[in-house]
Design a protein around this motif. Structure first.
Motif, PDB file in Angstrom:
ATOM      1  N   UNK A 138       1.221  -1.333  -0.094  1.00 43.31           N
ATOM      2  CA  UNK A 138       0.011   0.071  -0.125  1.00 43.31           C
ATOM      3  C   UNK A 138       1.088   1.074  -0.032  1.00 43.31           C
ATOM      4  N   UNK A 139       1.819   1.121   1.203  1.00 43.61           N
ATOM      5  CA  UNK A 139       3.516   2.161   0.788  1.00 43.61           C
ATOM      6  C   UNK A 139       3.326   2.254  -0.238  1.00 43.61           C
ATOM      7  N   UNK A 140       3.821   1.838  -1.002  1.00 40.54           N
ATOM      8  CA  UNK A 140       3.808   1.900  -2.872  1.00 40.54           C
ATOM      9  C   UNK A 140       3.428   1.830  -3.491  1.00 40.54           C
ATOM     10  N   UNK A 141       2.131   1.634  -3.156  1.00 36.24           N
ATOM     11  CA  UNK A 141       0.751   1.639  -4.819  1.00 36.24           C
ATOM     12  C   UNK A 141       0.521   4.218  -4.314  1.00 36.24           C
ATOM     13  N   UNK A 142       0.304   3.635  -3.127  1.00 39.38           N
ATOM     14  CA  UNK A 142      -0.213   5.491  -2.467  1.00 39.38           C
ATOM     15  C   UNK A 142       0.655   6.305  -3.239  1.00 39.38           C
ATOM     16  N   UNK A 143       2.406   5.868  -2.862  1.00 43.35           N
ATOM     17  CA  UNK A 143       3.656   6.750  -3.686  1.00 43.35           C
ATOM     18  C   UNK A 143       3.647   6.884  -4.435  1.00 43.35           C
ATOM     19  N   UNK A 144       3.178   6.264  -5.669  1.00 44.25           N
ATOM     20  CA  UNK A 144       2.764   6.483  -7.317  1.00 44.25           C
ATOM     21  C   UNK A 144       1.573   7.343  -7.317  1.00 44.25           C
TER      22      UNK A 144
END
Length: 456
Positions: free
Chosen positions: A191-197
């Motif tokens: 989730x952190x990775x996807x939100x960062x995009x």
């Protein structure tokens, strides 16, 4: 053209005849009942669209179909007004036209509002269509039965992307993800990775199923089938079988990903190399080059009966060197630049994959340690895979009629309703202006004619 488009065209054609008769009557100052019927119909149609957008679960899925309802609320009053103002046999024809227009309008309205009632059901559970879920996606805890393997795994965690919740009739790519050891099958890093995009990438994300390949936080089994458990069978058969039975996942192997971090990264490389028919994509972040690499003798003797050959047969590089890959394989390998222990092992596996004919991406994350490479590693993997899936149509566009990507269902529905209301108002006022202008022109023309006649 879809069914709704054909019905909308039919409404336009059905409205042509009573509209022409309305124009003739307007010319003769006899269109008052039809004008009132049209005004009432338009107001009722717009009120219906507005109320539906306020209370339907998925008003954003009405889209341009709202214009069909607005057109029906114009066509039916025109036909009804024509019927009321007609006489004799013409009135019978007008009555039949009114009935047909009403039926076509009802069907068009039904096709428009039916998607707006949609609820999202996945893995046998209904996902609440809350504003938060429609903006950020949903998270579910799921139990995957070890039917073929008997492996005792902890519960898995599923991420359901917001874009799919907005279009629950579609399929999506799927990622089977494994975390490291010691660790738990959690969605936090994903989730952190996807939100960062950003919001668009979050909408366009695949299903992500984080599974347990350890059995417990203090265990460290190899990912092959050993006396420590049939982990290969669990991850390559039980989990994919569960996905096919429970998720609306794409059936194309190019839309399936096996991914992992650390212990999970080695497992992903091993499984992807061994089962290319299941997964077309591998993501290995900070993964060792062999199971139990920190204690190879213990791992060999404990899980492989002391056989060095059996042990080496499970090393990803060995499998890559001895397997022919007839279908395309994509490998994304990431390690921290400061991770002097695991970075060379990831590089070695990436090189073996490239030598095996895979399309390989390797990245050493600058100034990052073993753990710090996880989030940027996942982000770069999704940033590479999602555009490819969008281009092939594996992820359908989540663009909704005149809505911003980050608008929730209610706000989007109201935006669409406002667009319909504005368009209808402009058209109605324009028609009324023409009508009144014509009436005034006729009035003064006749007045001058009468005045000229009197002067003679």
């Amino acid at each position: 053209m879809g069914t709704l488009a054909w019905l909308t065209l039919a409404l336009g054609l059905l409205a042509a005849y009573p509209a022409s008769r309305f124009a003739v009557r307007a010319w003769r100052f006899g269109a008052g009942p039809t004008v009132r019927a049209v005004l009432i119909g338009q107001v009722a149609g717009l009120a219906f669209i507005l109320l539906w957008s306020l209370f339907a679960p998925r008003p954003d899925l009405g889209g341009i179909g709202w214009f069909a309802i607005a057109l029906a609320s114009l066509a039916l009053p025109l036909a009804l007004g024509d019927m009321l103002q007609s006489r004799g046999g013409v009135r019978t024809v007008a009555l039949a036209l009114t009935v047909v227009t009403g039926l076509v309008g009802i069907v068009a309205a039904g096709l428009t509002v039916q998607p707006t009632l949609a609820t999202a059901t996945i893995a046998g559970r209904t996902v609440p269509l809350t504003a938060d879920n429609l903006a950020n996606g949903a998270q579910l805890t799921v139990r995957i039965p070890p039917t073929a393997s008997g492996f005792s795994a902890r519960d898995a965690h599923l991420f359901v992307p917001s874009g799919w919740l907005r279009d629950p009739a579609s399929t999506r790519p799927v990622v089977e993800m494994m975390m490291g050891q010691p660790g738990r099958p959690t969605l936090g890093a994903t989730l952190d990775a996807l939100h960062s995009l950003g919001a668009e990438r979050l909408d366009d994300a695949p299903f992500v199923l984080v599974v347990d390949q350890l059995g417990a936080i203090d265990k460290n089994p190899p990912c092959s089938d050993t006396n420590g458990g049939k982990l290969d069978t669990y991850l390559s058969k039980d989990v994919p079988d569960w996905i096919r039975a429970n998720l609306p996942a794409s059936g194309d192997r190019q839309d399936w990903v096996i991914a992992g971090y650390s212990h999970g990264g080695e497992c992903a490389a091993y499984l992807g190399a061994k089962h290319p028919g299941t997964w077309g994509n591998v993501v290995d972040i900070s993964g060792p080059d062999k199971p139990g690499e920190h204690r190879p003798v213990y791992t060999r003797d404990t899980y492989y009966g002391g056989s060095q050959a059996a042990f080496e047969a499970t090393w990803p590089a060995h499998i890559l060197a001895t397997t022919k890959y007839s279908e395309p394989m994509t490998g994304i390998f990431v390690a921290g630049e400061l991770d002097t222990h695991f970075r060379p092992q990831v590089e070695a596996t990436a090189t073996a994959a490239e030598n095996a004919g895979w399309k390989v991406t390797y990245w050493a994350v600058p100034h990052s340690t073993h753990t710090e490479a996880l989030e940027p590693g996942l982000a770069t993997a999704y940033n590479q895979l999602i555009p490819r899936w969008l281009a092939t149509g594996a992820i359908p566009s989540t663009d909704r009629f005149i809505c911003a990507p980050d608008q929730n269902a209610r706000a989007c529905g109201l935006t669409q309703a406002a667009a319909v209301a504005g368009t209808v108002t402009i058209v109605d006022l324009s028609a009324l202006a023409v009508f009144l202008g014509t009436q005034l022109l006729l009035f003064f023309t006749r007045r001058r004619t009468i005045a000229a006649s009197d002067a003679e």
